[in-house]
Design a protein around this motif. Structure first.
Motif, mmCIF file in Angstrom:
data_model
loop_
_atom_site.group_PDB
_atom_site.id
_atom_site.type_symbol
_atom_site.label_atom_id
_atom_site.label_comp_id
_atom_site.label_asym_id
_atom_site.label_seq_id
_atom_site.Cartn_x
_atom_site.Cartn_y
_atom_site.Cartn_z
ATOM 1 N N TRP A 265 0.825 -1.208 0.000
ATOM 2 C CA TRP A 265 0.000 0.000 0.000
ATOM 3 C C TRP A 265 0.864 1.266 0.000
ATOM 4 N N ARG A 269 0.684 1.233 -4.322
ATOM 5 C CA ARG A 269 -0.770 1.366 -4.213
ATOM 6 C C ARG A 269 -1.438 1.494 -5.585
ATOM 7 N N SER A 270 -0.847 2.279 -6.466
ATOM 8 C CA SER A 270 -1.500 2.568 -7.747
ATOM 9 C C SER A 270 -1.402 1.428 -8.754
ATOM 10 N N TRP A 274 -3.982 -1.706 -5.927
ATOM 11 C CA TRP A 274 -5.355 -1.750 -6.436
ATOM 12 C C TRP A 274 -5.653 -3.091 -7.099
ATOM 13 N N TYR A 275 -4.629 -3.688 -7.725
ATOM 14 C CA TYR A 275 -4.839 -5.001 -8.348
ATOM 15 C C TYR A 275 -5.219 -6.046 -7.311
ATOM 16 N N SER A 277 -6.459 -5.579 -4.384
ATOM 17 C CA SER A 277 -7.784 -5.232 -3.849
ATOM 18 C C SER A 277 -8.873 -5.780 -4.767
ATOM 19 N N ALA A 278 -8.626 -5.682 -6.068
ATOM 20 C CA ALA A 278 -9.585 -6.232 -7.033
ATOM 21 C C ALA A 278 -9.642 -7.751 -6.933
ATOM 22 N N ALA A 443 -14.619 -5.258 -7.903
ATOM 23 C CA ALA A 443 -13.324 -5.546 -8.521
ATOM 24 C C ALA A 443 -13.102 -4.657 -9.748
ATOM 25 N N PHE A 446 -11.872 -1.260 -8.708
ATOM 26 C CA PHE A 446 -10.465 -1.265 -8.309
ATOM 27 C C PHE A 446 -9.536 -1.335 -9.526
ATOM 28 N N TYR A 447 -9.912 -2.105 -10.529
ATOM 29 C CA TYR A 447 -9.101 -2.161 -11.751
ATOM 30 C C TYR A 447 -9.061 -0.800 -12.443
ATOM 31 N N LEU A 449 -8.980 1.986 -11.003
ATOM 32 C CA LEU A 449 -8.127 2.879 -10.224
ATOM 33 C C LEU A 449 -6.642 2.648 -10.491
#
Length: 477
Positions: A265, A269-270, A274-275, A277-278, A443, A446-447, A449
Motif C-alpha cells: 500500500w 498502491r496505484s 489496487w490489483y 484489492s480487485a 473488482a 479497483f481495476y 483505479l
C-alpha cells in the motif's frame, strides 16, 4: 529451449553419483509428465489431482442436497438448498483464519513438504470415508466436507509455495510454457474423469447417491495417484525466513500479512495495491460461482447430479476458447483493459443466466450458459495471473505469492454466506445468484483505479519493499 534430460529407468536407476533417480512405474508417464526439475513435475501432478478433486466435490454436494431434500430434513436449521453454500461458508472462514498461520509454517520452517503430505493424507482419508455417503450418514459427511474444504486450501498453499523457486530455477520462458502444460494436463484429466463418471451414471441409470459414490471412488484412484507421485517428486526445502527463539508462528503469520499489505500500500498502491484489492473481490465472486451454481441448478432447475456433471463438463470444455479469446483481447489492448472487459462480460452473463434460468422448462438454456460461463472463466484466470506476474516487484516472489493466495481466500466465505442468508429468508434464488455481481463490480472499480499499464510495468522494476526490511515491526511474543 534445452531438451529435458531423460531420467534413468528402473534398469539403471542410479546415476554416476550413485543417487537414485525418481521415475514412474510406466515409462510412458516419464515422457508425458516429467519436467525439467522434480518440483515442476510434482506441481503438475498436484494440479491434475486438484482438478479431479474439485469435480468430485460437485457430485458429492449434489448427493448431499438430494438426500436432505428427500428426507425433508434440515441441518442446523438450514434448508437443503442452503447446505452446499453453508459448507462453503464454514470452509472459507476456516481458511481466512488459519491460512496465515499455515503460511508461516510453510515459509519459516523446513516442514513445507511435510505439511503438504499430512494435509493430503487428511484430504484423501476424508474422501475415502465420504464414499459411504447415504441417507443415514449425510450429516456427518456434510461436516467432513466443510473441514475438507479448508484442508484442500492448506494443501494448495504448500504446493503453490514451490512456484517462486521453481520459476527461478527453470526460467521465465520455460515457466510460461509449463504453466500452459499444467493447465492442459489438469483439463485433460478432469475431462476424462467427468466422461467416465457421467458415462457410468447414464449407463446404469444411477441416482445421485450412487453417482456420488462412484465419483468419489474414481477420484481416489486418479487424484490419489497424482497426489502420491506429486509429493514424492517435491523436494524438501529450508524455511525462507528465520524466526527468533521467542517468536510465535501464529502471530508471525498474521504479522507478515500485515507487513506485506502495508508495504504494498505504501509503495505500490496505484499498481499492485489496487490489483490485489480487485483480486480479493473478483476471486470471491468467481470462486463462489461453483457453490452457488450447484445449489441453484439443483433447487431451481431441478438438475440431477449427472446433469450437473454434464454442465460442468461443458464449462470446462468452454474454458479453452475462453482462454484463447482472452489472450487475443489482452494482446490487442492490455491486461488490465482485458480484465475490465472480462468482468463486464461476466456480470452480463450472470444477469442473463439468473434471469432466464428459473425452472425445469429452461433446462436447455442452462447448457448454453454453461458455454458462456466457461468462456468467462477461461478468460478470467489466465488474465488475472498475467497481471500479477507482470506487476510483482522482483525479489519478493515467495512472499507475494503467498499473499496473493491469501487475498483469494480472505472474503471467500462472504458470497456463500450471503446466498445462504437470502435463501433462508425466502428471497428469490435469482437475486441470490445475481448478487455475485456485486463482488465483480467492486473488482471492476479497483481495476479502474490502477495506473496506466506502462506505468505499472515501470513501477514493478524497482523493489522498494526490500528497503523496509530494516524497519521490521517489533517481534510479538
Amino acid at each position: 529451449e534445452e531438451p529435458i534430460v531423460k531420467r534413468p529407468t528402473n534398469k539403471d536407476a542410479n546415476d554416476s553419483s550413485g543417487e537414485e533417480k525418481l521415475q514412474f512405474p510406466v515409462e510412458f508417464c516419464d515422457h508425458l509428465l516429467l519436467r525439467k526439475t522434480d518440483d515442476a513435475t510434482g506441481f503438475g501432478l498436484i494440479r491434475m489431482g486438484n482438478g479431479v478433486t474439485v469435480m468430485s466435490m460437485v457430485f458429492l454436494s449434489s448427493a448431499l442436497m438430494t438426500i436432505a431434500d428427500d428426507d425433508h430434513e434440515e441441518m442446523f436449521g438450514l434448508k437443503p438448498s442452503s447446505l452446499v453454500t453453508a459448507i462453503g461458508t464454514v470452509s472459507g472462514i476456516l481458511s481466512a483464519l488459519i491460512l496465515p498461520f499455515m503460511g508461516a509454517v510453510v515459509d519459516s520452517t523446513p516442514y513445507r513438504r511435510r505439511v503438504g503430505i499430512i494435509f493430503t493424507i487428511i484430504l484423501v482419508s476424508i474422501q475415502t470415508v465420504q464414499i459411504a455417503s447415504t441417507e443415514h450418514t449425510w450429516r456427518y459427511m456434510a461436516i467432513l466436507q466443510a473441514i475438507n474444504g479448508f484442508v484442500f486450501q492448506v494443501m494448495m498453499l504448500a504446493a503453490y509455495s514451490y512456484l517462486p523457486e521453481m520459476a527461478r530455477e527453470i526460467g521465465e520462458r520455460r515457466m510460461t510454457k509449463y504453466s500452459s502444460k499444467f493447465f492442459m494436463m489438469m483439463f485433460a484429466l478432469e475431462s476424462i474423469y467427468l466422461i467416465v463418471v457421467i458415462g457410468i451414471s447414464l449407463h446404469f441409470e444411477m441416482n445421485d447417491i450412487a453417482t456420488s459414490q462412484v465419483a468419489q471412488s474414481i477420484n481416489l484412484l486418479l487424484a490419489g495417484s497424482c497426489y502420491y507421485y506429486g509429493w514424492k517428486f517435491f523436494t524438501p526445502k529450508k524455511g525462507n525466513r528465520k524466526l527468533s527463539a521467542n517468536s510465535s508462528l501464529f502471530v508471525s503469520g498474521f504479522l507478515q500479512v500485515f507487513k506485506t499489505a502495508s508495504g504494498i500500500w505504501r509503495h505500490y498502491r496505484s499498481s499492485l495495491g489496487w490489483y490485489l484489492s480487485a483480486v480479493v473481490f473478483a476471486e470471491a465472486g468467481a470462486n463462489a460461482l461453483t457453490l452457488v451454481s450447484v445449489s441453484y441448478l439443483k433447487d431451481a432447475i431441478e438438475f440431477s447430479g449427472t446433469e450437473i456433471g454434464i454442465m460442468f463438463f461443458i464449462v470446462i470444455i468452454s474454458t479453452i476458447p475462453g482462454s484463447a479469446f482472452g489472450a487475443l483481447v489482452t494482446y490487442k489492448t492490455s491486461p488490465p483493459t482485458s480484465m475490465k472487459l472480462q468482468l463486464i462480460f461476466f456480470i452480463l452473463v450472470n444477469c442473463a443466466a439468473f434471469t432466464i434460468l428459473t425452472d425445469r422448462e429452461s433446462e436447455s438454456y442452462a447448457y448454453y450458459f454453461g458455454i458462456l460461463w466457461g468462456i468467462s472463466l477461461g478468460w478470467f484466470y489466465p488474465t488475472e495471473s498475467l497481471i500479477f506476474s507482470m506487476t510483482m516487484p522482483k525479489g519478493q516472489e515467495a512472499e507475494l505469492a503467498g499473499f496473493f493466495l491469501y487475498c483469494t481466500q480472505i472474503v471467500g466465505w462472504l458470497p456463500p454466506l450471503v446466498f445462504t442468508i437470502m435463501n433462508e429468508r425466502d428471497i428469490s434464488l435469482n437475486l441470490a445468484g445475481m448478487h455475485l455481481n456485486i463482488y465483480l463490480g467492486i473488482a471492476f472499480i479497483f481495476y479502474c483505479l490502477m495506473d496506466p499499464w506502462s506505468k505499472c510495468l515501470e513501477i514493478s522494476k524497482s523493489n522498494k519493499m526490500l528497503q523496509d526490511q530494516t524497519n521490521d515491526l517489533p517481534e510479538v511474543l
